[in-house]
Scaffold this motif. Structure first.
Motif, PDB file in Angstrom:
ATOM      1  N   GLY A  81      30.887  87.576   5.394  1.00 14.79           N
ATOM      2  CA  GLY A  81      30.254  86.247   5.426  1.00 14.79           C
ATOM      3  C   GLY A  81      28.839  86.219   6.568  1.00 14.79           C
ATOM      4  N   VAL A  82      27.983  87.084   6.386  1.00  9.04           N
ATOM      5  CA  VAL A  82      26.806  87.060   7.437  1.00  9.04           C
ATOM      6  C   VAL A  82      25.888  86.158   6.814  1.00  9.04           C
ATOM      7  CG1 VAL A  82      25.200  88.400   8.564  1.00  9.04           C
ATOM      8  CG2 VAL A  82      27.267  89.641   8.002  1.00  9.04           C
ATOM      9  N   LYS A  83      25.557  85.030   7.730  1.00 11.49           N
ATOM     10  CA  LYS A  83      24.715  83.917   7.210  1.00 11.49           C
ATOM     11  C   LYS A  83      23.256  84.369   7.758  1.00 11.49           C
ATOM     12  CE  LYS A  83      28.239  80.593   6.877  1.00 11.49           C
ATOM     13  NZ  LYS A  83      29.462  81.591   6.943  1.00 11.49           N
ATOM     14  N   VAL A  84      22.204  84.162   6.727  1.00  8.11           N
ATOM     15  CA  VAL A  84      20.849  84.970   7.009  1.00  8.11           C
ATOM     16  C   VAL A  84      19.919  83.624   6.501  1.00  8.11           C
ATOM     17  CG1 VAL A  84      21.142  86.997   7.651  1.00  8.11           C
ATOM     18  CG2 VAL A  84      20.668  86.372   5.256  1.00  8.11           C
ATOM     19  N   LEU A 110      17.609  92.232   0.281  1.00  3.74           N
ATOM     20  CA  LEU A 110      18.251  91.194  -0.492  1.00  3.74           C
ATOM     21  C   LEU A 110      17.480  90.460  -1.331  1.00  3.74           C
ATOM     22  CD1 LEU A 110      20.406  89.558   2.593  1.00  3.74           C
ATOM     23  CD2 LEU A 110      21.359  91.112   0.761  1.00  3.74           C
ATOM     24  N   SER A 111      17.886  89.994  -2.551  1.00  2.00           N
ATOM     25  CA  SER A 111      17.254  89.010  -3.458  1.00  2.00           C
ATOM     26  C   SER A 111      17.002  87.789  -2.862  1.00  2.00           C
ATOM     27  CB  SER A 111      17.907  89.234  -4.726  1.00  2.00           C
ATOM     28  OG  SER A 111      18.087  90.202  -5.487  1.00  2.00           O
ATOM     29  N   PRO A 112      15.905  87.195  -2.994  1.00  4.31           N
ATOM     30  CA  PRO A 112      15.762  85.830  -2.533  1.00  4.31           C
ATOM     31  C   PRO A 112      16.828  84.868  -2.978  1.00  4.31           C
ATOM     32  CG  PRO A 112      13.467  86.846  -3.322  1.00  4.31           C
ATOM     33  CD  PRO A 112      14.542  87.753  -3.838  1.00  4.31           C
ATOM     34  N   GLY A 113      17.269  84.043  -2.177  1.00  6.52           N
ATOM     35  CA  GLY A 113      18.120  83.081  -2.490  1.00  6.52           C
ATOM     36  C   GLY A 113      19.635  83.466  -1.965  1.00  6.52           C
ATOM     37  N   LYS A 124      26.942  90.965  -2.331  1.00  6.15           N
ATOM     38  CA  LYS A 124      26.879  89.344  -2.345  1.00  6.15           C
ATOM     39  C   LYS A 124      28.317  88.897  -2.329  1.00  6.15           C
ATOM     40  CE  LYS A 124      25.566  85.784  -5.569  1.00  6.15           C
ATOM     41  NZ  LYS A 124      24.609  85.214  -6.392  1.00  6.15           N
ATOM     42  N   PRO A 125      28.866  88.350  -1.469  1.00 10.46           N
ATOM     43  CA  PRO A 125      30.313  87.919  -1.518  1.00 10.46           C
ATOM     44  C   PRO A 125      30.825  87.634  -2.886  1.00 10.46           C
ATOM     45  CG  PRO A 125      29.220  87.049   0.307  1.00 10.46           C
ATOM     46  CD  PRO A 125      28.143  87.532  -0.463  1.00 10.46           C
ATOM     47  N   GLY A 126      32.090  88.261  -3.274  1.00 11.46           N
ATOM     48  CA  GLY A 126      32.535  88.058  -4.441  1.00 11.46           C
ATOM     49  C   GLY A 126      32.050  88.704  -5.827  1.00 11.46           C
ATOM     50  N   ASP A 127      30.848  89.438  -5.704  1.00 11.61           N
ATOM     51  CA  ASP A 127      30.217  89.948  -6.853  1.00 11.61           C
ATOM     52  C   ASP A 127      29.987  91.223  -6.185  1.00 11.61           C
ATOM     53  OD1 ASP A 127      28.600  90.680  -8.745  1.00 11.61           O
ATOM     54  OD2 ASP A 127      26.976  89.243  -8.484  1.00 11.61           O
ATOM     55  N   LEU A 154      15.359  80.845  -1.761  1.00 16.75           N
ATOM     56  CA  LEU A 154      14.832  81.326  -2.908  1.00 16.75           C
ATOM     57  C   LEU A 154      13.187  80.805  -3.096  1.00 16.75           C
ATOM     58  CD1 LEU A 154      15.512  82.522  -5.760  1.00 16.75           C
ATOM     59  CD2 LEU A 154      15.727  80.067  -6.505  1.00 16.75           C
ATOM     60  N   LYS A 155      12.511  81.568  -3.338  1.00 17.54           N
ATOM     61  CA  LYS A 155      11.065  81.257  -3.494  1.00 17.54           C
ATOM     62  C   LYS A 155      10.739  80.259  -4.193  1.00 17.54           C
ATOM     63  CE  LYS A 155       9.143  85.903  -2.352  1.00 17.54           C
ATOM     64  NZ  LYS A 155       8.602  87.050  -2.492  1.00 17.54           N
TER      65      LYS A 155
END
Length: 411
Positions: free
Chosen positions: A161-164, A135-138, A96-99, A168-169
């Motif tokens: 920065g891959v955007k998919v 990947l965790s939802p969200g 997760k970017p930055g984390d 979040l459910k």
């Protein structure tokens, strides 16, 4: 079956398939990547995996490839040969970017080796698939991080920065990767028995991988627009490069090492900066934006790392790296002429300060001449305390006024 019932049935089937096959993103947008010959073609999120479909294209023709940091060679292979080797590092992660603590491991790969290398020839196309933890939802933006190059003859495939599609459910919270075990119901008093003595076993030690990242953007100092740039740095004796067509950069670094970064861009005066992650209060992620001054007539460019003996014009060795960079820029741009300008604060005699600033400018000129720059291309002038940048009201302000600059007089 009525039309409304049929439509409801079809919608139910579609929703069922979406739940089964997960979210699919074709040709996802990528902010930045380390190698343009590898593409992410598709990302599929199932209940169990994050599945990334990728494509490698070996486009080099005989004799065209130059030895550079982005070329993986087999041992003994000569520059100009038509084959190279590829593989996917088993330690590749999604972040997760930055984390850096939110990461998802590589589970398996298909059609590409992870423990060895596969030979590819000019014109070859390799389609392969990488399976990661889900990947965790969200999380709808992630970084694909294979790692840092292990030598200057290879590159790693890093995508930032891959955007998919991964919303979040609804009516539910994101499930953490580590789910604590449910507590067992406590027995009643009558059921409590003396605890049996058992030998305590030490808990296994989990060693977290050490990873840090520096990121930022390279800007034009005048227009504040992003510019293409090349970032060069040394790691464990190897000189490595990161080329950014957009000006954005993200580089994985070893948090225990010390780095000297050099930023270059065509038509601009480059700059250097140092980073020692272990000495910084920031952990894991560092941000450093860079502003480069364009090479244009009339531009004044500060030389921030020029040092002299106190009240003298003898250059200290700490100045050499900065002056070497200036000499290199003049060699790369043989039509450029400059005026070196020396400045002092207002402490002491005015005339002596004027003379001192003139001598310091001449010392810089002499150094450049000794580096092979034609003396006719360099003018030296001292201004003493006549052009202050600050008010000279404090030591910090006076230090700012004691400086060496150069002005581009011809290009």
């Amino acid at each position: 079956m009525t039309y409304k019932s049929l439509l409801t049935f079809i919608c139910a089937i579609v929703l069922s398939l979406t739940a089964t096959f997960g979210q699919i993103t074709e040709n996802p947008a990528v902010e930045e990547q380390s190698a343009d010959y590898v593409k992410i073609k598709r990302v599929e999120l199932t209940d169990q995996y994050t599945i990334i479909y990728m494509q490698f294209v070996e486009v080099e023709m005989p004799g065209n490839r130059q030895l550079d940091p982005f070329f993986r060679r087999m041992p003994g292979q000569r520059p100009g040969m038509t084959s190279s080797t590829i593989g996917l590092d088993p330690e590749t992660r999604l972040y997760k970017p930055g984390d850096i603590n939110t990461k998802f491991k590589l589970i398996k790969a298909k059609d590409i080796p992870t423990e060895m290398r596969k030979e590819v020839n000019a014109g070859d196309t390799v389609n392969f698939v990488a399976y990661f933890e889900r990947l965790s939802p969200g999380i709808e933006v992630f970084d694909f991080y294979e790692g840092r190059p292990k030598s200057k003859t290879e590159t790693t495939w890093n995508f930032y920065g891959v955007k998919v599609k991964n919303p979040l459910k609804k009516n539910s919270k994101a499930v953490a990767k580590t789910i604590p075990q449910k507590e067992k119901p406590k027995p009643s008093v009558a059921e409590v028995k003396p605890a049996e003595k058992t030998e305590e076993k030490p808990s296994p030690v989990v060693v977290e991988e050490e990873f840090a990242m520096i990121k930022g953007t390279v800007y034009d100092a005048k227009t504040k627009s992003q510019i293409p740039a090349q970032i060069t740095y040394v790691e464990k004796g190897d000189s490595l490069q990161f080329k950014s067509s957009s000006g954005n950069y993200r580089i994985g670094i070893d948090p225990k090492s010390t780095y000297e970064f050099r930023i270059l861009a065509k038509g601009y005066y480059g700059t250097n900066f140092s980073l020692a992650p272990a000495d910084s209060s920031a952990k894991g992620s560092f941000t450093k934006d860079i502003y480069l001054t364009p090479l244009a007539v009339g531009e004044t460019i500060s030389l921030p790392n020029i040092y002299f003996e106190t009240s003298k014009f003898t250059l200290l060795t700490e100045s050499f790296a900065e002056l070497d960079r200036l000499a290199e820029m003049m060699k790369e741009n043989p039509d450029i002429r400059i005026r070196v300008e020396g400045h002092t604060d207002n402490v002491g005699d005015f005339d002596k300060n004027l003379e001192l600033s003139e001598n310091r400018a001449r010392s810089v000129k002499t150094y450049l001449i000794n580096k092979g720059i034609d003396a006719q291309r360099i003018e030296a002038k001292g201004f003493g305390a006549t052009k202050p940048l600050a008010k000279n009201g404090s030591e910090a302000e006076r230090k700012k006024n004691r400086r060496v600059e150069f002005v581009i007089t011809q290009i």
